[in-house]
Scaffold this motif. Sequence first.
Motif, PDB file in Angstrom:
ATOM      1  N   ASN A  48      17.975 110.749  -3.516  1.00 33.18           N
ATOM      2  CA  ASN A  48      17.647 112.169  -3.453  1.00 33.18           C
ATOM      3  C   ASN A  48      16.467 112.342  -2.499  1.00 33.18           C
ATOM      4  OD1 ASN A  48      19.592 113.300  -5.234  1.00 33.18           O
ATOM      5  ND2 ASN A  48      18.425 112.491  -6.971  1.00 33.18           N
ATOM      6  N   LEU A  49      16.515 113.412  -1.728  1.00 32.51           N
ATOM      7  CA  LEU A  49      15.529 113.595  -0.667  1.00 32.51           C
ATOM      8  C   LEU A  49      14.099 113.533  -1.197  1.00 32.51           C
ATOM      9  CD1 LEU A  49      15.153 114.133   2.338  1.00 32.51           C
ATOM     10  CD2 LEU A  49      15.293 116.590   1.860  1.00 32.51           C
ATOM     11  N   ASP A  50      13.856 114.112  -2.391  1.00 33.54           N
ATOM     12  CA  ASP A  50      12.468 114.157  -2.880  1.00 33.54           C
ATOM     13  C   ASP A  50      11.944 112.767  -3.272  1.00 33.54           C
ATOM     14  OD1 ASP A  50      13.996 113.835  -5.083  1.00 33.54           O
ATOM     15  OD2 ASP A  50      13.159 115.510  -6.238  1.00 33.54           O
ATOM     16  N   VAL A  51      12.841 111.808  -3.503  1.00 31.10           N
ATOM     17  CA  VAL A  51      12.402 110.432  -3.800  1.00 31.10           C
ATOM     18  C   VAL A  51      11.824 109.785  -2.535  1.00 31.10           C
ATOM     19  CG1 VAL A  51      13.243 108.104  -4.375  1.00 31.10           C
ATOM     20  CG2 VAL A  51      13.983 110.082  -5.740  1.00 31.10           C
ATOM     21  N   ILE A  52      12.386 110.159  -1.409  1.00 28.77           N
ATOM     22  CA  ILE A  52      11.998 109.557  -0.128  1.00 28.77           C
ATOM     23  C   ILE A  52      10.852 110.318   0.531  1.00 28.77           C
ATOM     24  CG2 ILE A  52      12.851 109.003   2.196  1.00 28.77           C
ATOM     25  CD1 ILE A  52      14.603 107.412   0.621  1.00 28.77           C
ATOM     26  N   VAL A  89      10.712 101.742  -1.922  1.00 30.42           N
ATOM     27  CA  VAL A  89      10.775 103.033  -2.620  1.00 30.42           C
ATOM     28  C   VAL A  89      11.925 103.047  -3.626  1.00 30.42           C
ATOM     29  CG1 VAL A  89      11.308 105.482  -2.261  1.00 30.42           C
ATOM     30  CG2 VAL A  89       9.508 104.375  -0.915  1.00 30.42           C
ATOM     31  N   PRO A  90      13.126 102.559  -3.265  1.00 31.67           N
ATOM     32  CA  PRO A  90      14.176 102.476  -4.291  1.00 31.67           C
ATOM     33  C   PRO A  90      13.772 101.593  -5.476  1.00 31.67           C
ATOM     34  CG  PRO A  90      15.160 102.291  -2.116  1.00 31.67           C
ATOM     35  CD  PRO A  90      13.664 102.271  -1.916  1.00 31.67           C
ATOM     36  N   LEU A  91      13.032 100.502  -5.217  1.00 31.07           N
ATOM     37  CA  LEU A  91      12.590  99.647  -6.326  1.00 31.07           C
ATOM     38  C   LEU A  91      11.688 100.429  -7.279  1.00 31.07           C
ATOM     39  CD1 LEU A  91      12.178  96.978  -7.838  1.00 31.07           C
ATOM     40  CD2 LEU A  91      10.365  96.419  -6.193  1.00 31.07           C
ATOM     41  N   ALA A  92      10.729 101.157  -6.706  1.00 36.92           N
ATOM     42  CA  ALA A  92       9.823 101.949  -7.552  1.00 36.92           C
ATOM     43  C   ALA A  92      10.639 102.954  -8.371  1.00 36.92           C
ATOM     44  CB  ALA A  92       8.785 102.668  -6.691  1.00 36.92           C
ATOM     45  N   ARG A  93      11.644 103.564  -7.747  1.00 38.71           N
ATOM     46  CA  ARG A  93      12.494 104.534  -8.451  1.00 38.71           C
ATOM     47  C   ARG A  93      13.275 103.843  -9.572  1.00 38.71           C
ATOM     48  NH1 ARG A  93      17.336 104.664  -9.218  1.00 38.71           N
ATOM     49  NH2 ARG A  93      17.997 104.340  -7.082  1.00 38.71           N
ATOM     50  N   VAL A  94      13.807 102.643  -9.292  1.00 36.70           N
ATOM     51  CA  VAL A  94      14.585 101.891 -10.288  1.00 36.70           C
ATOM     52  C   VAL A  94      13.732 101.555 -11.513  1.00 36.70           C
ATOM     53  CG1 VAL A  94      15.598  99.604 -10.725  1.00 36.70           C
ATOM     54  CG2 VAL A  94      16.359 100.965  -8.762  1.00 36.70           C
ATOM     55  N   ILE A  95      12.482 101.176 -11.277  1.00 41.52           N
ATOM     56  CA  ILE A  95      11.579 100.849 -12.388  1.00 41.52           C
ATOM     57  C   ILE A  95      11.439 102.058 -13.302  1.00 41.52           C
ATOM     58  CG2 ILE A  95       9.229 100.138 -13.014  1.00 41.52           C
ATOM     59  CD1 ILE A  95      10.422  97.943 -11.499  1.00 41.52           C
ATOM     60  N   GLY A  96      11.339 103.245 -12.686  1.00 42.76           N
ATOM     61  CA  GLY A  96      11.249 104.455 -13.483  1.00 42.76           C
ATOM     62  C   GLY A  96      12.570 104.793 -14.157  1.00 42.76           C
TER      63      GLY A  96
END
Lengths: 436, 436
Positions: A48-52, A89-96
């Motif tokens: 999602n754009l806001d993740v990036i 950034v995907p890793l940080a998102r995955v942790i969440g």
Amino acid sequence: MGQAAQTPSGTRDLLADEVRRRRAAFNTLSQIFENFGFDPLETPAFENLDVITGKYGEEASKLIFKILKRGVHEASGQADLALRYDHTVPLARVIGTHGAKLPTPYKRYAIGPVWRADRPQEGRFREFVQCDIDTVGSHSPLADAEIVLALAKGLDGLGVHEFTFMVNSRKALYALLDVYGIDPAGGPGVLGTLDKLDKIGAEAVAKELTVDRGLTPEVAEALVGDVAADTPDRVRERLDATEEGKAGLAEVDRLIELTTSAGLASEHIVYAPRMVRGLDYYTGVIYEVEAAGYPGSIAAGGRYDQLVASLGGPDRPACGGSIGVERILAIQGSQLTEQRGLDVALTVLGGEEDLMRLAAELRDEGLRVGTYLGSSTKLAKQLKWANEQNARITVLYGPDEQAAGEVTLRDMQSGDQTRVPLPRAAAHLRNTLEGP
Amino acid sequence: MGQAAQTPSGTRDLLADEVRRRRAAFNTLSQIFENFGFDPLETPAFENLDVITGKYGEEASKLIFKILKRGVHEASGQADLALRYDHTVPLARVIGTHGAKLPTPYKRYAIGPVWRADRPQEGRFREFVQCDIDTVGSHSPLADAEIVLALAKGLDGLGVHEFTFMVNSRKALYALLDVYGIDPAGGPGVLGTLDKLDKIGAEAVAKELTVDRGLTPEVAEALVGDVAADTPDRVRERLDATEEGKAGLAEVDRLIELTTSAGLASEHIVYAPRMVRGLDYYTGVIYEVEAAGYPGSIAAGGRYDQLVASLGGPDRPACGGSIGVERILAIQGSQLTEQRGLDVALTVLGGEEDLMRLAAELRDEGLRVGTYLGSSTKLAKQLKWANEQNARITVLYGPDEQAAGEVTLRDMQSGDQTRVPLPRAAAHLRNTLEGP
């Protein structure tokens, strides 16, 4: 037909030999990381754009590929998704996202494409593979040591045997600045300038420290003299004088002790006070890897205890590193001309059913087998095809052979031909190809 | 911290076990396709927009993910790239782009993600892997047979052993329509309706043929009766009456002969007059694969001699097929709970250097080894971690063991503990883990 369509600017098609070579490299790395207890992780190509958004700074954010909304929203011209720009950034998102479903600590590796709209140039692509390993959720120096060891094994596995981990510590660097009375607020700027030592030399760095960073000429010169010295002795002495300095040195020394205990040769890992690493998210040990024949650094990493939280994930200590696989593959590729041919090429001059049966038997033996699929009934033309396929052995099964219930096996290197009964052909070929 | 960020709608993170399972499946397929002489091909994730535009029809084109222009052009709201929607359009582009650099015929396989903005639903994703094999540049029936055999081996390799290739021929179908005096221009519509036989039944199909396709009730009923019959005898009889019909039957029979010659059991491949396949780009033999326990078809393919040219590539005959790997993996996945744990877990109660050395030795043996990276110094807590890691054996190296120069090895299944000298620990563990 007009001009043939091309790949998009900065991208490439990977044809057979290149895919095989890359796949072998990625498999080697995966196997090594698995042995170190890292788990594979694959995230979607886009987020999602806001993740990036807002994660990479202004310059980098211009390089993000954004995906247009679809359907009735397409006309808005707005994006709602973006191709992944790195694996962090995907890793940080995955942790969440997955939280307690993940092991603690979470040790993962990611080997996969990322996309950046960099200006295309020789050897730099807009779609390229990044190879990362990270451990999230551990403060232990053993975690840092594991990353270094896994990277070292990985380099070795890729055929890069002569490399040196240049190790330093953010803590040590800040302690050194403190020794000289440099305000920590100005630290990133000063370190950014020191990072240019290899590029512009000691004199220019000292000048920049004075002009742009506000250091006195004496401090600038002493600091540059410290970090650019041939041995780390002078820096060690200065750092030993403060608690913070000792702690920084201890980090470096502990990493070297633990990794050499595990068999990393001591010439492969050294304390390098001049190595500061450009990115300011590191908080502990840092390292870059230099290797003979490979310009720049071919691997790097360190500890970044605040990064996951700063990228929108939960607050977790973390460390990790990456291997520049694309650069390594590019440099090695120019030296390689390997090609995978057919083990057995079957020419077709009738007797298709017999040939299909033979092909099936050979494939069941694990051999790579191709059948002539063209329209020519001329043996010469079919042999030309077999030759283009780099076939090791070609099977001839013309009217003569069919009548006799035999096949002729032609060694494509020597040109030698042997005739064997059809029912024994598969066993004969297997023995021949397996060598003596 | 607010709510945790999620993956974009219709996408998923693939965690460790899922990645391993998928990777094993894709490796199996790759190995099989390699043995058949197919070359791997990887194209970029996106293509220039004009390569994709107009290739998929109006409905499908709404599902294409388009990428916004970058830099100063971003504000235009226009796209210039699009994520790949399948592997076929990129293949046609590659044939044009690389031309003579490719072998003739060009046999390639592609196993990789494609992206479609379908409405997300149970088991259907917007990012999913397609697995295609195609041979471009051959008219030979051997080429079709190879595709069928490779697909069959592939299914077998994925653990799908009970399957049936339902074979038909576009030529035979059109010849059958001709027998009934149906205008070829109306052919696609009539075939489209016949394709619904399994879904809506013979009666409804006959009705639709009358109402929507303009057939007389008598013709509609006879046609449906032919193709829906329990055996193909009635259709065979009708087709044998015309040259075109005979040619169509011959295509089907040749494919069955060649593949059964190569060992495909005759119950795995049958002539199925009712199988028409929805897509109208097929020109020769066509097939869909049914398998017990898998609803719908799990593989399909055929010959499409005009497709490459119609997609913007050069004019080349072609045939190919694909395996529905995502569906197969999804159905199998619900039956699996496999998990890869650690072979050896090392607890840490001091003696880190010794443990690092031991870990390195074990990893060199190819074992998967993890070290406790948490902050607890309590053995119970570390054993809990080892348990969560599904460790087979855990190494204990407390003060007692360190003083004695020994380690305790705990079998995590039985709870049995053995004490061995540290220098013999690696050999002992290897022997234990390899079993008797």
